[in-house]
Design a protein around this motif. Sequence first.
Motif, PDB file in Angstrom:
ATOM      1  N   ASP A  12       0.878  -1.173   0.000  1.00  0.00           N
ATOM      2  CA  ASP A  12       0.000   0.000   0.000  1.00  0.00           C
ATOM      3  C   ASP A  12       0.911   1.218   0.000  1.00  0.00           C
ATOM      4  O   ASP A  12       1.462   1.598   1.040  1.00  0.00           O
ATOM      5  CB  ASP A  12      -0.910  -0.016   1.222  1.00  0.00           C
ATOM      6  N   GLN A  14       0.600   4.527  -0.322  1.00  0.00           N
ATOM      7  CA  GLN A  14       0.316   5.694   0.524  1.00  0.00           C
ATOM      8  C   GLN A  14       0.562   5.390   2.000  1.00  0.00           C
ATOM      9  O   GLN A  14       1.127   6.206   2.721  1.00  0.00           O
ATOM     10  CB  GLN A  14      -1.117   6.191   0.301  1.00  0.00           C
ATOM     11  N   ARG A  15       0.139   4.227   2.443  1.00  0.00           N
ATOM     12  CA  ARG A  15       0.356   3.838   3.839  1.00  0.00           C
ATOM     13  C   ARG A  15       1.850   3.747   4.126  1.00  0.00           C
ATOM     14  O   ARG A  15       2.337   4.254   5.144  1.00  0.00           O
ATOM     15  CB  ARG A  15      -0.335   2.504   4.117  1.00  0.00           C
ATOM     16  N   ARG A  18       3.455   7.196   4.347  1.00  0.00           N
ATOM     17  CA  ARG A  18       3.177   7.837   5.642  1.00  0.00           C
ATOM     18  C   ARG A  18       4.062   7.257   6.737  1.00  0.00           C
ATOM     19  O   ARG A  18       4.612   7.982   7.567  1.00  0.00           O
ATOM     20  CB  ARG A  18       1.702   7.685   6.021  1.00  0.00           C
ATOM     21  N   TRP A  19       4.212   5.918   6.745  1.00  0.00           N
ATOM     22  CA  TRP A  19       5.009   5.269   7.785  1.00  0.00           C
ATOM     23  C   TRP A  19       6.470   5.706   7.697  1.00  0.00           C
ATOM     24  O   TRP A  19       7.076   6.068   8.713  1.00  0.00           O
ATOM     25  CB  TRP A  19       4.898   3.745   7.669  1.00  0.00           C
ATOM     26  N   THR A  77       3.582   1.021  15.901  1.00  0.00           N
ATOM     27  CA  THR A  77       4.526   0.159  15.197  1.00  0.00           C
ATOM     28  C   THR A  77       4.873  -1.050  16.059  1.00  0.00           C
ATOM     29  O   THR A  77       5.097  -0.922  17.261  1.00  0.00           O
ATOM     30  CB  THR A  77       5.813   0.942  14.863  1.00  0.00           C
ATOM     31  N   SER A 109       4.901  -0.627   7.986  1.00  0.00           N
ATOM     32  CA  SER A 109       3.467  -0.783   7.714  1.00  0.00           C
ATOM     33  C   SER A 109       3.176  -1.885   6.708  1.00  0.00           C
ATOM     34  O   SER A 109       2.038  -2.336   6.605  1.00  0.00           O
ATOM     35  CB  SER A 109       2.898   0.539   7.192  1.00  0.00           C
ATOM     36  N   GLU A 110       4.194  -2.348   5.986  1.00  0.00           N
ATOM     37  CA  GLU A 110       4.014  -3.364   4.950  1.00  0.00           C
ATOM     38  C   GLU A 110       4.518  -4.734   5.369  1.00  0.00           C
ATOM     39  O   GLU A 110       4.582  -5.656   4.572  1.00  0.00           O
ATOM     40  CB  GLU A 110       4.718  -2.919   3.666  1.00  0.00           C
TER      41      GLU A 110
END
Length: 123
Positions: A12, A14-15, A18-19, A77, A109-110
């Motif tokens: 993702d 965008q996610r 941001r992270w 996190t 985030s991934e």
Amino acid sequence: MRLVQIAQRAGDLQRAARWYADLLEAAPVATFDPPGLVFFDLDGVRLLLEGNAPAALLYLAVDDIAATVERLRAAGTEITAEPHVIFTHADDTLGPAGTAEWQAFVEDSEGNLVGLVEHRAPA
């Protein structure tokens, strides 16, 4: 020869952007969507977030590993390994001589593992 770019998998985009913006405390320097690429500047080395990239294990230098881990923990996190000493540098082959190398590991985030590294002078 010098390192120019590291690619990291971002399911993702965008996610992930941001992270990494939160972790690095810096905005991306370029975004191209399509095709789905986000770039950060890591002191002259490009960090590329891309959906089709393989997962990479990044090790990032931080000034204060404990504060960074706590900031990331507060943001949700997952911390996979708390800050701990890996070894003390007897010479400057892999880090500043006389410093203790502290490392911690977090999950981005991934689902990619990210290492955090602090070189700490003796107290």
